[in-house]
Design a protein around this motif. Structure first.
Motif, PDB file in Angstrom:
ATOM      1  N   ASN A 205       0.830  -1.212   0.000  1.00 21.32           N
ATOM      2  CA  ASN A 205       0.000   0.000   0.000  1.00 21.32           C
ATOM      3  C   ASN A 205       0.860   1.257   0.000  1.00 21.32           C
ATOM      4  O   ASN A 205       0.547   2.237  -0.693  1.00 21.32           O
ATOM      5  N   ARG A 208       2.241   1.939  -3.486  1.00 23.59           N
ATOM      6  CA  ARG A 208       1.253   2.560  -4.371  1.00 23.59           C
ATOM      7  C   ARG A 208       1.022   4.025  -4.028  1.00 23.59           C
ATOM      8  O   ARG A 208       0.901   4.883  -4.914  1.00 23.59           O
ATOM      9  N   MET A 209       0.969   4.326  -2.739  1.00 32.16           N
ATOM     10  CA  MET A 209       0.759   5.711  -2.308  1.00 32.16           C
ATOM     11  C   MET A 209       1.899   6.609  -2.774  1.00 32.16           C
ATOM     12  O   MET A 209       1.677   7.734  -3.248  1.00 32.16           O
ATOM     13  N   ALA A 211       3.988   6.053  -5.299  1.00 31.58           N
ATOM     14  CA  ALA A 211       3.969   6.171  -6.760  1.00 31.58           C
ATOM     15  C   ALA A 211       2.896   7.162  -7.203  1.00 31.58           C
ATOM     16  O   ALA A 211       3.124   7.971  -8.117  1.00 31.58           O
ATOM     17  N   ASP A 212       1.742   7.127  -6.550  1.00 29.19           N
ATOM     18  CA  ASP A 212       0.680   8.085  -6.881  1.00 29.19           C
ATOM     19  C   ASP A 212       1.134   9.509  -6.582  1.00 29.19           C
ATOM     20  O   ASP A 212       0.841  10.443  -7.351  1.00 29.19           O
ATOM     21  N   TYR A 213       1.848   9.668  -5.483  1.00 28.46           N
ATOM     22  CA  TYR A 213       2.354  11.002  -5.129  1.00 28.46           C
ATOM     23  C   TYR A 213       3.344  11.488  -6.187  1.00 28.46           C
ATOM     24  O   TYR A 213       3.339  12.667  -6.570  1.00 28.46           O
ATOM     25  N   HIS A 215       3.314  10.777  -9.318  1.00 25.31           N
ATOM     26  CA  HIS A 215       2.532  11.191 -10.483  1.00 25.31           C
ATOM     27  C   HIS A 215       1.953  12.599 -10.273  1.00 25.31           C
ATOM     28  O   HIS A 215       1.918  13.406 -11.216  1.00 25.31           O
ATOM     29  N   GLU A 216       1.507  12.872  -9.060  1.00 22.19           N
ATOM     30  CA  GLU A 216       0.969  14.209  -8.764  1.00 22.19           C
ATOM     31  C   GLU A 216       2.052  15.272  -8.923  1.00 22.19           C
ATOM     32  O   GLU A 216       1.798  16.356  -9.479  1.00 22.19           O
ATOM     33  N   ARG A 239       2.944  -1.153 -13.477  1.00 22.46           N
ATOM     34  CA  ARG A 239       2.770   0.295 -13.596  1.00 22.46           C
ATOM     35  C   ARG A 239       3.935   1.042 -12.965  1.00 22.46           C
ATOM     36  O   ARG A 239       4.470   2.001 -13.527  1.00 22.46           O
ATOM     37  N   ILE A 240       4.344   0.609 -11.782  1.00 23.92           N
ATOM     38  CA  ILE A 240       5.445   1.286 -11.096  1.00 23.92           C
ATOM     39  C   ILE A 240       6.758   1.044 -11.837  1.00 23.92           C
ATOM     40  O   ILE A 240       7.620   1.932 -11.887  1.00 23.92           O
ATOM     41  N   ASP A 243       7.079   3.600 -14.238  1.00 19.78           N
ATOM     42  CA  ASP A 243       7.526   4.850 -13.602  1.00 19.78           C
ATOM     43  C   ASP A 243       9.042   4.846 -13.415  1.00 19.78           C
ATOM     44  O   ASP A 243       9.717   5.858 -13.643  1.00 19.78           O
TER      45      ASP A 243
END
Length: 306
Positions: A205, A208-209, A211-213, A215-216, A239-240, A243
């Motif tokens: 988790n 994922r958090m 990696a999402d950050y 992207h932001e 996906r990562i 990245d």
């Protein structure tokens, strides 16, 4: 007296002895005499009358210089409490910790109420000392909610007191609280390599958090700290990995090294194939010249302070 409390009492004796020894080497004899007298009064049950005035007055008697601990001192701390690192403590913080440890602890609920009252009335400097002391306080399993308050603080010094060089979160936070703390550390710019247990507590988790950050940040055309990828590699999905490929293709050598280290920890074949396209980085990792430890000590410093 329970067996659990006896063990706690033995640990506290060692902690008290170390702290007092270090203070004796760093403050005037008169200041130490004043502190010893206040500790005695508090231990005798006069905490409401004596504690708060002496807790506030500590810097006037001890000053605020660093403890200047030796490697032997730090090893002695580790021998008493795993992960305890007082290397960044000041003399007033050590003295305040001794006052906290002097509070009577035989009545658990009364002790916890007293401790909570201290937290709720403390100023910023006092809060830093309080949160730093969490790993060496009695009944640590009962202090999780209080520790979470330190993570939520909008004062960076208070947040860092619980998040950095402090073993308490890694030992007692659940994954949700842990992940939120790490993400906030990235957000406020605190160095992730100073988070005790960062590698041990990495989880899917959190990956994922983070990696999402990233992207932001990219969407806002803002930089991403290369340390972000350290807890990500072992749990990177396809996906990562994409990245990480993006980061490896940047011209920034520091970012490339971080992405390569993350790829080296990822079990997916795609990550290993990606790393193989960068043979110099792959070789450095395989030969032990590039590790997260060396990265934090060398390349990251250059990234933060160009």
């Amino acid at each position: 007296m329970s067996i659990m409390y006896s063990l706690i009492d033995l640990d506290l004796k060692g902690v008290n002895g170390l702290l007092r020894c270090w203070l004796a080497q760093n403050v005037a004899k008169e200041s130490l005499t004043w502190l010893d007298e206040k500790i005695k009064q508090i231990a005798e049950g006069n905490q409401e009358r004596v504690f708060f005035t002496s807790f506030s007055a500590v810097p006037r008697y001890t000053g605020k210089k660093n403890l200047e601990l030796t490697p032997e001192d730090l090893q002695a701390a580790l021998s008493i409490q795993r992960g305890w690192f007082p290397g960044n403590w000041s003399v007033d913080q050590a003295a305040r910790t001794l006052l906290i440890l002097a509070l009577p602890q035989d009545n658990v609920e009364k002790y916890l109420r007293s401790l909570e009252h201290i937290f709720t009335t403390a100023d910023v400097g006092e809060l830093v000392a309080l949160y730093q002391s969490l790993p060496i306080l009695p009944y640590p399993e009962r202090l999780c909610a209080r520790a979470a308050e330190g993570v939520r603080s909008n004062m960076t010094s208070v947040f860092n007191a619980i998040a950095l060089q402090n073993p308490y979160p890694a030992d007692y936070f659940d994954n949700n609280a842990w992940n939120q703390m790490v993400l906030k550390a990235v957000f406020v710019g605190s160095p992730l390599h100073l988070i005790v247990g960062l590698d041990r507590r990495a989880n899917p988790n959190l990956a994922r958090m983070l990696a999402d950050y990233a992207h932001e940040r990219w969407a806002a055309k803002r930089p991403v700290t290369p340390e972000l990828w350290r807890p990500v590699g072992r749990f990177a999905d396809t996906r990562i990995v994409a990245d990480l490929e993006k980061v490896l293709n940047t011209p920034d050598a520091v970012q490339q090294e971080a992405a390569a280290l993350a790829c080296s920890q990822c079990p997916l074949p795609q990550a290993q194939e990606l790393l193989a396209r960068h043979p110099n980085l792959q070789s450095s990792i395989e030969q032990g010249r590039l590790t997260w430890s060396s990265f934090s000590q060398n390349r990251l410093l250059a990234f933060i302070q160009p």
